[in-house]
Write a protein that holds these residues in place. Sequence first.
Motif, PDB file in Angstrom:
ATOM      1  N   GLY A  16      82.173 -41.536 -39.842  1.00 39.72           N
ATOM      2  CA  GLY A  16      82.576 -42.093 -38.562  1.00 39.72           C
ATOM      3  C   GLY A  16      81.477 -42.396 -37.576  1.00 39.72           C
ATOM      4  N   GLU A  17      80.257 -42.002 -37.825  1.00 38.11           N
ATOM      5  CA  GLU A  17      79.143 -42.338 -36.930  1.00 38.11           C
ATOM      6  C   GLU A  17      78.658 -43.745 -37.237  1.00 38.11           C
ATOM      7  N   ASP A  18      77.870 -44.292 -36.323  1.00 34.00           N
ATOM      8  CA  ASP A  18      77.337 -45.637 -36.527  1.00 34.00           C
ATOM      9  C   ASP A  18      75.954 -45.644 -37.148  1.00 34.00           C
ATOM     10  N   GLU A  19      75.466 -44.490 -37.546  1.00 31.80           N
ATOM     11  CA  GLU A  19      74.151 -44.378 -38.163  1.00 31.80           C
ATOM     12  C   GLU A  19      74.246 -43.550 -39.435  1.00 31.80           C
ATOM     13  N   PRO A  20      73.380 -43.839 -40.416  1.00 31.55           N
ATOM     14  CA  PRO A  20      73.341 -42.968 -41.589  1.00 31.55           C
ATOM     15  C   PRO A  20      72.809 -41.603 -41.172  1.00 31.55           C
ATOM     16  N   ASN A  21      73.113 -40.584 -41.940  1.00 35.83           N
ATOM     17  CA  ASN A  21      72.729 -39.232 -41.569  1.00 35.83           C
ATOM     18  C   ASN A  21      72.378 -38.463 -42.839  1.00 35.83           C
ATOM     19  N   LYS A  22      71.137 -38.016 -42.940  1.00 37.38           N
ATOM     20  CA  LYS A  22      70.686 -37.310 -44.144  1.00 37.38           C
ATOM     21  C   LYS A  22      71.340 -35.949 -44.313  1.00 37.38           C
ATOM     22  N   ASN A  23      72.074 -35.490 -43.316  1.00 41.18           N
ATOM     23  CA  ASN A  23      72.844 -34.256 -43.452  1.00 41.18           C
ATOM     24  C   ASN A  23      74.261 -34.529 -43.955  1.00 41.18           C
ATOM     25  N   ARG A  24      74.610 -35.827 -44.092  1.00 39.90           N
ATOM     26  CA  ARG A  24      75.967 -36.192 -44.500  1.00 39.90           C
ATOM     27  C   ARG A  24      76.028 -36.952 -45.826  1.00 39.90           C
TER      28      ARG A  24
END
Length: 124
Positions: A16-24
């Motif tokens: 649901g965020e607008d950025e990639p996330n290395k924790n996800r």
Amino acid sequence: MGKAARGTDGRTFPWGEDEPNKNRCNFDMNEGDTTAVGSYASGASPYGCLDMAGNVFEWCSSQYKEYPYKKADGREDLEADKHRVLRGGAFYLDRDFVRCAVRVSFDPRSRDDRVGFRVVAPGF
């Protein structure tokens, strides 16, 4: 895979965020290789599906054809010897390839350890 990753709100990333996330999710070589399914529980989609972005590309049954999707155009013909859709990105690719909307074409006769598949079993 599209709706399972994007939900009904058309999100860019499953969480649901607008950025990639290395924790996800596993992308951009942050783990250096593939990871076990479920390693990124915080990256779940609205439906609770895991690993919908990153780790390995996933096969889709549809032939790779341009949008808009038209079921009657033959893209769901499983007997056709055509390139198929891969979705989800992979551990070795950058942020642009882990978006829900990314899809690429791949020859189903090819072998690649960065490509997997998802088994869906209703009722579990």
